[in-house]
Design a protein around this motif. Sequence first.
Motif, PDB file in Angstrom:
ATOM      1  N   PHE A  87      -9.765  12.064 -33.495  1.00 37.66           N
ATOM      2  CA  PHE A  87      -9.976  10.865 -34.096  1.00 37.66           C
ATOM      3  C   PHE A  87      -8.918  10.063 -33.774  1.00 37.66           C
ATOM      4  O   PHE A  87      -7.163  11.008 -33.037  1.00 37.66           O
ATOM      5  N   GLY A 168      -3.794   6.819 -28.034  1.00 36.68           N
ATOM      6  CA  GLY A 168      -3.712   5.576 -27.625  1.00 36.68           C
ATOM      7  C   GLY A 168      -1.789   5.569 -28.650  1.00 36.68           C
ATOM      8  O   GLY A 168      -1.608   4.431 -28.692  1.00 36.68           O
ATOM      9  N   ALA A 169      -2.404   6.111 -29.929  1.00 41.79           N
ATOM     10  CA  ALA A 169      -1.094   5.927 -30.536  1.00 41.79           C
ATOM     11  C   ALA A 169       0.591   6.386 -30.194  1.00 41.79           C
ATOM     12  O   ALA A 169       1.420   6.224 -30.937  1.00 41.79           O
ATOM     13  N   HIS A 198      -8.903   2.392 -23.679  1.00 44.70           N
ATOM     14  CA  HIS A 198      -9.499   1.483 -22.953  1.00 44.70           C
ATOM     15  C   HIS A 198      -8.021   0.972 -21.935  1.00 44.70           C
ATOM     16  O   HIS A 198      -7.879   0.085 -21.969  1.00 44.70           O
TER      17      HIS A 198
ATOM     18  N   ARG B 477     -12.623   8.723 -41.992  1.00 47.48           N
ATOM     19  CA  ARG B 477     -12.466   9.869 -41.085  1.00 47.48           C
ATOM     20  C   ARG B 477     -11.468  11.273 -41.288  1.00 47.48           C
ATOM     21  O   ARG B 477     -12.676  12.150 -40.760  1.00 47.48           O
ATOM     22  N   PRO B 584      -0.670   8.092 -39.145  1.00 50.72           N
ATOM     23  CA  PRO B 584       0.058   7.177 -38.497  1.00 50.72           C
ATOM     24  C   PRO B 584      -0.912   5.757 -37.835  1.00 50.72           C
ATOM     25  O   PRO B 584      -2.335   5.926 -37.989  1.00 50.72           O
ATOM     26  N   GLU B 585      -0.564   4.730 -37.703  1.00 49.04           N
ATOM     27  CA  GLU B 585      -1.436   3.644 -37.185  1.00 49.04           C
ATOM     28  C   GLU B 585      -1.193   3.571 -36.285  1.00 49.04           C
ATOM     29  O   GLU B 585      -0.750   3.852 -35.492  1.00 49.04           O
ATOM     30  N   PRO B 586      -3.024   3.184 -35.796  1.00 53.38           N
ATOM     31  CA  PRO B 586      -3.243   3.337 -34.036  1.00 53.38           C
ATOM     32  C   PRO B 586      -2.060   2.169 -33.949  1.00 53.38           C
ATOM     33  O   PRO B 586      -1.992   0.908 -34.457  1.00 53.38           O
ATOM     34  N   ALA B 587      -1.773   2.644 -32.797  1.00 51.57           N
ATOM     35  CA  ALA B 587      -0.984   1.043 -32.178  1.00 51.57           C
ATOM     36  C   ALA B 587      -1.162  -0.050 -31.373  1.00 51.57           C
ATOM     37  O   ALA B 587      -0.660  -0.200 -30.152  1.00 51.57           O
ATOM     38  N   THR B 588      -2.168  -0.407 -32.163  1.00 51.66           N
ATOM     39  CA  THR B 588      -2.865  -1.630 -31.684  1.00 51.66           C
ATOM     40  C   THR B 588      -2.000  -2.887 -32.138  1.00 51.66           C
ATOM     41  O   THR B 588      -1.825  -3.368 -32.769  1.00 51.66           O
TER      42      THR B 588
END
Lengths: 349, 588
Positions: A87, A168-169, A198, B477, B584-588
């Motif tokens: 995930f 992504g992270a 992306h 999740r 962790p938070e997504p790095a967006t």
Amino acid sequence: MQSSQLPAQIEFCSVTKMYGPIPAVSNLSLIVRRGEFLTILGPSGSGKTTTLMLLAGFVTPSKGDILIGGKSVAAVPSYRRDQGIVFQSYALFPHLTVRRNLEFPLEMRGIRSAERAKRVERILKRVHLNDFGGRMPSQLSGGQQQRVALARALIADPPILLLDEPLGALDRNLREQMQVELKGLHKEFGITTVCVTHDQDEALTLSDRIVVMREGRIEQTDAPEVLYDRPATRFVANFLGEANIFENPGFKIQSDVVQPSGTVAMLRPERIGVAAPAAPQHADSDLRQSVTGTVADMIYAGPLRKYHVRAGGDLIVVREHVASGQQIFRPGDEVRLEWLRSDVRFVAA
Amino acid sequence: MNTLQKLAGTPIWLAVPAFAILLAIFGIPMVLLFLISLDAPTFSVANYQAFFGHGANVRVLFQTIEVSLVATTLCLIIGYPAAYLITAVSKGLRTTLVVLVVIPYLTSFLVRTYAWIVILGDRGLINNVLRDLGLISSPLQLLYTRMAVYLGMVHIMLPLMILPLVSVMLGIDKSLMAAARSMGARPFAAFWRVFLPLSLPGIRSGSLLVFVLCLGFYITPAALGGLRDAMLSTFIAAQVETSFDMARTATSAFVLLGIAVVMLVIFGLDLSGPRGRAARTSWKWVHLFGTPMRYFNEFAAYYRAKYWNASLYHAVANNRWWKISGTVFVLLTMCFLLFPSIVVIIMSFSAGEFLQFPPPGISLKWYRSFFDDPSWTGAALTSIQIGLGVTLLSTIVGTLAAYGLNRTVPRLRSFLTLVVLAPITFPSIVVGIAAYLGLLKFGLIGTKTGIALTHSLGAIAYVLVIVSATLANFDRRLEQAAMSMGAGPLWTFIRVTLPLIRPGITGGALFAFMHSFDEVVKTSLVSGVSIRTLPLKMWEDMRHEIDPTIAALASLLVLLPVVWLIALYVTWWRSRPSAQRALPEPAT
Ligand SMILES: Nc1ncnc2c1ncn2[C@@H]1O[C@H](COP(=O)(O)OP(=O)(O)OP(=O)(O)O)[C@@H](O)[C@H]1O
Ligand SMILES: [Mg+2]
């Protein structure tokens, strides 16, 4: 492509997913072959995650069917689909140690504890986390968590691996390192992999094939080189790398083929050469087209130099590798641009 | 087939048991009561006309509103600066202060009411001290006055004002104040222009909560006030006792409920945006009631480090004078909150025969008197039995409902949550009358089952609120991850969801028990003549004979929240890693 001879592992048959009146995925058909690494690439909101979740069974299609190994999985709940999933934020169980996290899928498959311990140790070694089995996920760095998530998805040897923005992270260096790792793991396990991202570099590096999505539809599906070299549509050309689209060139674009109707000419910036107007012609000048223009801008970007040249009605982007002895042009300079006629592509407008 | 499967897969069904209890014992009786008040089936507003035509009724009604308004205002005046100062101190000290606010909040309100009798009585603390100082010769009339009512009510409601305020203030980004200062705002201007507006949601929700709960007050005004200080609830209770004229009682109950609902609708709605009003209102309530739990969370596990620190204090109070007065203010507030309980504990060791403070000597005789009297021990046993039953029932039913509601569409969830919260939002006397009517139909009046079901109405609401708050932080999740690894829905729940929401369930269970163990008003209506719970017996004794046996019991009850806090601390300490939630938070 060689992979097209392999049997189909996953098939999307005209799958549509509506959220209210809006389709998140519409009429999507796609085949993923056994052992293939397929990446779904697209801008934000294009339906990538939805596609992956349809496959994982967390979202049910509004229309159409999904086949895995030739059988419809419409009635198969997610926990019977036998897929490993990584995930986006890893979803490691915060109340279990790394070791217990890794054991979880084995436990659910009823594997006995001695065998579980053996497999956990083996996979921990494989992802270079030998000494981390006793830690809590919160005590790991981002990259380490990523590797645990990957190990947890692979440990039960599922035939299919799904990755949602797996890197992504991570920061840029770590991401490149993990790309290599991921590619190695994929080769080693030979597992059919569907990855959502992306990040086009990630897609180009990792994939056997890339699916480009836009507003819930597939724009093009091809191998990375093909996708880059022969984009089918203007959207794909722009989304992967940079593209010069000739809207109103003010000169006739020469090509070896006839321009199909409803298309525009496209040329990659690195395919264009730039020279002083008086410089001697190339020996194969009969294969080339050349136009003159004025430099509007010059951007220096490390190993590359980018010119924006006004020629005809368009601003043409030219990219050349920096080399010694090159002539450098300044804004306002007259230049001659030239390219091989065979490098011109026609893409759907 | 497919639709059937879909329906069965919707976890909203998990909320059915909770709503079944709610409807049977509360919902349907409420509708019946309303119909009775309207003289169904002829339908008229004659009862309401009669109510408002009666001068005494109207006077009590206005008095109820007045007392509630004054008490709320006092709470805000004391609570706001107290909350501000609590947020301003260092983290360790803040935790201590919050615990000191939470302890009285968890202490039986009967005990706290009783404490004021000890303090204000003719031979109580204040009168005795004044007499010893030679300032008075005969005791001042302190008890049975309006002032005593305010003291008692403010004492009981103050934690409910402070806790939401602290929670909102902690959420205000401290860099905003710094930014305002960097733009040239003086400390007070920075406070006035930035901090105060940002803390308005806390003011509004704290005041609303306090006001609505004050409207339903019954025990405290009845015990501390004079005959002229009756609140509408007291009035209704008297009506119930003297004549059982259902129509009149129902009418008064709906008038009282009407005010509460009007207040909730006017001030509870979020006026900032037209969209999803109902949703926000109900979630605000959830958060209000869930607030104490969040403190426990913070207290048990240091999982968020971005809170205020001492620098805010510096922002406004960097001069010494401010610092001293701030410290004194916090000390006084804490004293006000905690001192009454301490007085009761000292009282319980008295060797005297009356409520005389300070006690003439030390002895354990009132403890002996409590444990030797079978009517007391019997009542205690009954309360423990009922409490355990309520805890078991409401924890299971409430957790299932919270899980079910968590998985439905937000609109439905907000609505159903509001419905579940009604038993702890509506005045107890109204809920009690409804429950009486409901239990009557099942022949459960005067049975332990009946009492347990009545208590469960409120207990389920507490469990739902607290578990919902935990579920809201739960990352779905993780469940998907478990499923992708082959865990079916049940296993996923047992192995992943349950361990992660266990702190919420434990907390909910605790609140459920406390709610049952401290309930008087509803119990007095449904218990009939044969069953005496501990609070009920305590309440009756408080009204009749006032000997220090109650003090002995009360001090035991004061220790209870301390035991709870330690128990919670230990449970949550063990589940510490789960509370850290280091996804962790997504790095967006
Ligand atoms: N549960 C949902 N309810 C309603 N709409 C949804 C839901 N999930 C996704 N959508 C909508 O479906 C569309 C596709 O969403 P999806 O998450 O698949 O995009 P994505 O390609 O993964 O985007 P990103 O790169 O931002 O993650 C979006 O317009 C989104 O708003
Ligand atoms: Mg996505």
